[in-house]
Write a protein that holds these residues in place. Structure first.
Motif, mmCIF file in Angstrom:
data_model
loop_
_atom_site.group_PDB
_atom_site.id
_atom_site.type_symbol
_atom_site.label_atom_id
_atom_site.label_comp_id
_atom_site.label_asym_id
_atom_site.label_seq_id
_atom_site.Cartn_x
_atom_site.Cartn_y
_atom_site.Cartn_z
ATOM 1 N N VAL A 51 31.934 10.960 -2.369
ATOM 2 C CA VAL A 51 30.633 10.042 -1.804
ATOM 3 C C VAL A 51 30.964 8.705 -2.257
ATOM 4 O O VAL A 51 31.098 7.676 -1.720
ATOM 5 N N ALA A 52 31.235 8.805 -3.763
ATOM 6 C CA ALA A 52 31.630 7.432 -4.193
ATOM 7 C C ALA A 52 32.854 6.838 -4.115
ATOM 8 O O ALA A 52 33.341 5.909 -4.168
ATOM 9 N N SER A 53 33.962 7.995 -4.020
ATOM 10 C CA SER A 53 35.031 7.713 -3.681
ATOM 11 C C SER A 53 35.919 8.551 -2.433
ATOM 12 O O SER A 53 36.373 9.346 -2.548
ATOM 13 N N PRO A 54 35.369 7.917 -1.310
ATOM 14 C CA PRO A 54 35.466 8.759 0.023
ATOM 15 C C PRO A 54 37.089 9.215 0.374
ATOM 16 O O PRO A 54 37.167 10.296 0.675
ATOM 17 N N LEU A 55 37.951 8.259 -0.086
ATOM 18 C CA LEU A 55 39.423 8.688 0.064
ATOM 19 C C LEU A 55 39.910 9.238 -1.062
ATOM 20 O O LEU A 55 41.250 9.327 -1.117
ATOM 21 N N GLY A 56 39.346 9.651 -2.085
ATOM 22 C CA GLY A 56 39.939 10.371 -3.204
ATOM 23 C C GLY A 56 40.301 9.022 -4.441
ATOM 24 O O GLY A 56 39.955 8.005 -4.119
ATOM 25 N N TRP A 57 41.073 9.613 -5.225
ATOM 26 C CA TRP A 57 41.459 8.626 -6.295
ATOM 27 C C TRP A 57 42.990 8.060 -6.174
ATOM 28 O O TRP A 57 43.287 7.125 -6.790
ATOM 29 N N HIS A 58 43.575 8.536 -5.083
ATOM 30 C CA HIS A 58 45.001 7.999 -4.760
ATOM 31 C C HIS A 58 44.994 7.429 -3.438
ATOM 32 O O HIS A 58 46.133 7.393 -2.918
ATOM 33 N N ASN A 59 44.111 6.862 -2.868
ATOM 34 C CA ASN A 59 44.341 6.100 -1.757
ATOM 35 C C ASN A 59 43.623 4.864 -1.706
ATOM 36 O O ASN A 59 42.339 4.858 -1.823
ATOM 37 N N THR A 60 44.346 3.742 -1.907
ATOM 38 C CA THR A 60 43.799 2.379 -2.001
ATOM 39 C C THR A 60 42.906 1.716 -0.560
ATOM 40 O O THR A 60 42.565 0.627 -0.626
ATOM 41 N N TYR A 65 41.971 9.718 -15.292
ATOM 42 C CA TYR A 65 40.785 10.672 -15.063
ATOM 43 C C TYR A 65 39.227 9.996 -15.403
ATOM 44 O O TYR A 65 38.630 9.991 -14.769
ATOM 45 N N VAL A 66 39.278 9.869 -16.800
ATOM 46 C CA VAL A 66 37.949 9.290 -17.345
ATOM 47 C C VAL A 66 37.491 8.121 -16.667
ATOM 48 O O VAL A 66 36.451 7.964 -16.337
ATOM 49 N N LEU A 67 38.343 7.205 -16.271
ATOM 50 C CA LEU A 67 37.796 5.882 -15.973
ATOM 51 C C LEU A 67 37.531 6.048 -14.392
ATOM 52 O O LEU A 67 36.426 5.400 -13.894
ATOM 53 N N ASN A 68 38.073 7.033 -13.570
ATOM 54 C CA ASN A 68 37.757 7.035 -12.335
ATOM 55 C C ASN A 68 36.476 7.906 -12.262
ATOM 56 O O ASN A 68 35.500 7.685 -11.463
ATOM 57 N N VAL A 69 36.020 8.959 -13.353
ATOM 58 C CA VAL A 69 34.830 9.465 -13.334
ATOM 59 C C VAL A 69 33.727 8.526 -13.662
ATOM 60 O O VAL A 69 32.842 8.599 -13.023
ATOM 61 N N THR A 111 49.658 7.232 -11.205
ATOM 62 C CA THR A 111 48.352 7.009 -11.626
ATOM 63 C C THR A 111 47.856 5.565 -11.248
ATOM 64 O O THR A 111 47.551 4.925 -12.059
ATOM 65 N N THR A 112 47.847 5.527 -9.796
ATOM 66 C CA THR A 112 47.227 4.297 -9.216
ATOM 67 C C THR A 112 46.320 4.645 -7.992
ATOM 68 O O THR A 112 46.657 5.914 -7.647
ATOM 69 N N GLY A 113 45.417 3.880 -7.868
ATOM 70 C CA GLY A 113 44.558 4.171 -6.858
ATOM 71 C C GLY A 113 43.646 3.116 -6.565
ATOM 72 O O GLY A 113 43.829 2.110 -6.955
ATOM 73 N N ASN A 114 42.592 3.499 -5.661
ATOM 74 C CA ASN A 114 41.465 2.262 -5.435
ATOM 75 C C ASN A 114 40.580 1.897 -6.539
ATOM 76 O O ASN A 114 40.327 0.755 -6.344
ATOM 77 N N ASN A 115 40.510 2.743 -7.498
ATOM 78 C CA ASN A 115 39.504 2.442 -8.496
ATOM 79 C C ASN A 115 40.018 2.096 -9.895
ATOM 80 O O ASN A 115 39.496 1.053 -10.611
#
Length: 614
Positions: free
Chosen positions: A241-250, A329-333, A258-262
């Motif tokens: 819900v918060a990251s609709p494309l997951g953590w590895h899609n900008t 992991y932690v900062l994406n959470v 270890t890069t991503g949208n957030n």
């Protein structure tokens, strides 16, 4: 001898060091070891209106929120429509928040901020203003060229200009308004990121916004046994819900590192590199993220017996891959958690792409960038730079040398949560400028919010126990603060009056965090507790830890620029009125009053009174 600057700053070669003076509207920033810059922040008038103030038909518009707010402000502060410019606005679950700047000749005032929040039914919920009637306003036409003074300013502040110039007025303590060139000065290797205000007529450095929140902790270097690894493999942790494309899609490309949208985490191997863009080439060349495999498996166990080596030319950085992964992991959470509770794209959060049509009025291209094991910056510290919406945040996680072997801040989840919360509070207070937690008192509030967020993430049971912050990196059981956070005044004696003599925002933050700890303890005792993992995914719950985080997050956009303790308290009470119909009002009052922040508390004088109906 320490002096306050009142003329063009002398050239210095040393890297600036920041310190503070405990005055609600002022902060003295030490730029070199012998000089201070007196940074002025106008006092904000602040009012809250409980269930909401009904407006007369001549002011209220049932269809146009901006029109209603503008008419109200004109009637309230007597400033004409042409002198107010809507800078940013957004709507949350509890209402609508609009942020204005005073203008002259079409040029905005940087530190004359006007804000109004409306309920969902268009009643006035809160109002604040630091606007001024000036005795003199400088000409809107510059009389010097910025390029003529930039070399001196860069050398003074220890960094390089990384943005184009713009013009803004700056309210001064003597009642005048100066015309200023505004540029950002950056030296990430030196943990420096300023917004500099340079007089467009004299070339004097008038003021700076310090975008970096430093966490300088009080600690005893007591050695402890080596870390016992508690790593586990966590599958699919993304909140879609918060990251609709997951953590590895900008939104533009997919990564397997270890890069991503957030968030982007890396080991910064080139300390002279100015990292200012979000291009894919820069992500994969100068900073170095850690790669996973195409299945996005990042499995790097920690060997806690290994120590870093900073002294030899070869250098060694043990557990580097694990550090990058844990911080990622932690900062994406933290991104997903705070998104659920209101730090969305509309509310100026950190994302490369604002996805799904969200955040149409705010800026993108601003993930959080994290340099782990940043040994060139120092040890025993952590930093978070939170510039204005649209510019990436930057976080440094360092080693701590209070144990043998040294401990890596990238494995201290409480410090990671603390640092991310700096970005949240700086962005959400004042409408995304990151200029509105700059006085020593409000900067201290920021430190307190960050500590209490760390505690919130670590709650494990319905009873809120005394909380010790930073025990892992300190290598002891007493942590990095003066006292544990506690409801027991014998264990933690901090009162509102104690901040009068405090010169360090971190000390001020301890007083505020302990007050919030007491509010959290009350709410959990009243409504119970739900597992933190469930609370992160379901903010509709009614347990005490969920209620508490809503009140904290809802209050941020309601409060004025550079709030004081009483104003931050009032914003929490107003948040309770808007979301929970004021059901917690009296108990919140009692809790704050027990620590001296009662009904008539002001100017650092304790008061223990509560409203008569409580």
């Amino acid at each position: 001898m320490l002096v306050r600057w009142s003329a063009l700053l002398p050239l210095v070669s040393s890297i600036p060091v920041i310190c503070g003076q405990s005055i609600a509207t002022t902060r003295y920033l030490e730029i070199c070891s012998e000089d201070f810059l007196d940074v002025y922040h106008p006092t904000s008038v602040y009012e809250t209106f409980g269930d909401g103030l009904d407006l007369s038909p001549s002011i209220s518009s049932s269809s146009n929120i901006s029109q209603t707010a503008s008419r109200f402000l004109q009637s309230k502060i007597g400033v004409g429509a042409t002198s107010l410019k809507l800078r940013t606005s957004f709507s949350s679950e509890v209402g609508h928040h609009l942020y204005y700047t005073q203008t002259h000749d079409g040029i905005p005032f940087a530190n004359a901020v006007v804000h109004v929040s409306l309920t969902k039914t268009h009643k006035i919920a809160s109002f604040s203003s630091s606007s001024n009637n000036f005795t003199q306003i400088a000409s809107s036409k510059p009389s010097i060229k910025l390029n003529d003074v930039i070399p001196a300013i860069e050398e003074t502040l220890g960094g390089d200009v990384v943005t184009d110039e713009r013009l803004e007025y700056l309210a001064r303590e003597n009642g005048t308004a100066a015309l200023a060139y505004v540029v950002e000065i950056q030296n990430l290797a030196g943990a420096i990121w300023y917004e500099a205000f340079i007089d467009a007529h004299s070339g004097e450095l008038l003021s700076v916004t310090d975008f970096i929140s430093t966490s300088t902790y009080r600690a005893l270097p007591i050695n402890q046994p080596n870390l016992t690894s508690r790593q586990i493999l966590i599958s699919n942790p993304e909140d879609l819900v918060a990251s609709p494309l997951g953590w590895h899609n900008t939104g533009s490309f997919i990564t397997s590192n270890t890069t991503g949208n957030n968030v982007e985490t890396f080991k910064w191997l080139d300390p002279g590199y100015v990292y200012t863009t979000a291009s894919k080439s820069n992500i994969t060349t100068s900073p170095h993220p850690v790669a996973g495999n195409p299945n996005l498996t990042f499995d790097y166990p920690v060997n806690a017996s290994l120590a870093p080596d900073f002294t030899t030319p070869a250098k060694s950085f043990p557990n580097l891959d694990a550090a990058r992964v844990n911080a990622f992991y932690v900062l994406n959470v933290m991104h997903d958690l705070t998104w659920r509770y209101g730090f969305t794209e509309d509310a100026f959060n950190f994302q490369t792409t604002n996805l799904g049509g969200r955040g149409n009025l705010t800026k993108s291209n601003d993930p959080v960038r994290v340099s782990v094991q940043a040994e060139d910056v120092g040890v025993d510290n952590a930093f978070f730079a939170s510039p204005a919406d649209g510019t990436p945040g930057f976080c440094y996680m360092l080693f701590w040398d209070h144990t043998s072997p040294e401990r890596d801040g990238a494995f201290a989840n409480d410090i990671l949560a603390h640092e991310y919360m700096h970005g949240v509070t700086n962005r959400m207070t004042g409408g995304g400028t990151s200029r509105c937690l700059q006085s020593t008192e409000s900067n201290g509030l920021g430190e307190g919010w960050s500590d209490i967020m760390a505690e919130w993430t670590e709650l494990t049971a319905a009873g809120v126990k005394d909380y010790v912050f930073g025990a892992y990196v300190a290598g002891n059981t007493t942590g990095l603060r003066s006292y544990p956070y506690s409801t027991n005044a014998t264990i933690n004696p901090w009162m509102y009056s104690d901040i009068e003599t405090m010169v360090d925002p971190h000390d001020v933050g301890e007083v505020w965090a302990n007050m919030l700890h007491n509010v959290l303890a009350f709410l959990v005792s009243e409504y119970g507790w739900i597992d933190t993992n469930k609370a992160m995914k379901d903010p509709t719950r009614r347990e005490g830890n969920v209620v508490f985080l809503h009140l904290i997050m809802d209050a941020l956009p309601l409060q004025p620029c550079n709030p004081t303790f009483p104003q931050a308290r009032d914003a929490i009470l107003q948040a309770d009125s808007l979301r929970y119909n004021g059901v917690n009002r009296c108990r919140i009052w009692v809790t704050f009053a027990n620590r001296g922040l009662g009904l008539n508390a002001r100017d650092y004088i304790n008061d223990f009174e509560v409203p008569s109906d409580c």
